[in-house]
Write an enzyme that holds these catalytic residues in place. Sequence first.
Site, mmCIF file in Angstrom:
data_model
loop_
_atom_site.group_PDB
_atom_site.id
_atom_site.type_symbol
_atom_site.label_atom_id
_atom_site.label_comp_id
_atom_site.label_asym_id
_atom_site.label_seq_id
_atom_site.Cartn_x
_atom_site.Cartn_y
_atom_site.Cartn_z
ATOM 1 N NE ARG A 66 5.510 0.402 10.370
ATOM 2 C CZ ARG A 66 4.396 0.370 9.644
ATOM 3 N NH1 ARG A 66 4.373 0.896 8.447
ATOM 4 N NH2 ARG A 66 3.314 -0.197 10.120
ATOM 5 N NE ARG B 161 1.309 -4.234 11.404
ATOM 6 C CZ ARG B 161 2.310 -3.942 10.567
ATOM 7 N NH1 ARG B 161 3.508 -4.451 10.746
ATOM 8 N NH2 ARG B 161 2.102 -3.149 9.552
ATOM 9 N NE ARG C 170 7.055 -1.946 6.325
ATOM 10 C CZ ARG C 170 5.727 -1.767 6.322
ATOM 11 N NH1 ARG C 170 5.097 -1.525 5.188
ATOM 12 N NH2 ARG C 170 5.057 -1.870 7.428
ATOM 13 N NE ARG D 196 -5.101 -1.178 9.392
ATOM 14 C CZ ARG D 196 -4.005 -0.546 8.987
ATOM 15 N NH1 ARG D 196 -4.090 0.614 8.399
ATOM 16 N NH2 ARG D 196 -2.839 -1.073 9.159
ATOM 17 C CE LYS E 68 -2.489 -0.719 3.745
ATOM 18 N NZ LYS E 68 -1.964 -1.995 4.265
#
Length: 217
Positions: free
Chosen positions: A161, A172, A128, A88, A13
């Site tokens: 992160r 998640r 990431r 969400r 995203k």
Amino acid sequence: MRVSLLGPPGSGKGTQSEVLRDRLRVPHISSGDLLRDAVARGTELGRAAKGYMDRGELVPDQLVLGMIRERLRNTDCGTGWLLDGFPRTLAQAEALDRLLTEEGRGGVEHVVSLHVPREDVVVRLGGRRTCGGCGRLYHVRFQPPKTEGVCDACGGRLSIRRDDEEATIRSRLDVYDRQTAPLLDYYRGRGLLREIDGTTAPAEVSGRILATLDGHG
Ligand code: AMP
């Protein structure tokens, strides 16, 4: 154009939003970025949201809704917007519809849903890295910076992160399946859902999204 981008964490995203924002010429509004910014600035919202975010849980609807309502009032949203990571939950989607109606603004026109299998997502998120200076995204394997740990664009330090640790990634993903996936039916039923395979190269995914948006003019 008014677009919302849905997809599990790690479905691309953020990366796609950077491309779409430039091509569609609308502001990119990421609820996750707004919340991380509030945490970094230590605002009341940030202090309330931090625990949920660190655990990989959703921040309560009321907090997120207030933040998005404010952001959508900004004058740069006059020609549309690209929402990334919002709504969400079903309650957020319904509240967004009400909010846009109340304010006499056009509703959501397209909901782009990126599909990526769960195991791919775990690999993607584990690698990431984000620039602490300008927010640019990297991946240690798929999109490495020229110098390890340093942002190509601004020279800032790249960091992982907090919620990208593997156990948090899995929770998640569970949250996505339980709370966000039901939104697909909500938008499908209204003829707004555009489903996209998110497993191929980022440029190819962007091409497909843009073609779909064009096709639904
Ligand atoms: P993201 O950057 O979109 O993956 O979001 C990071 C975290 O911010 C999520 O795991 C949630 O804790 C929180 N968050 C972001 N967007 C929302 C939302 N629309 N509703 C509730 N929590 C959110």
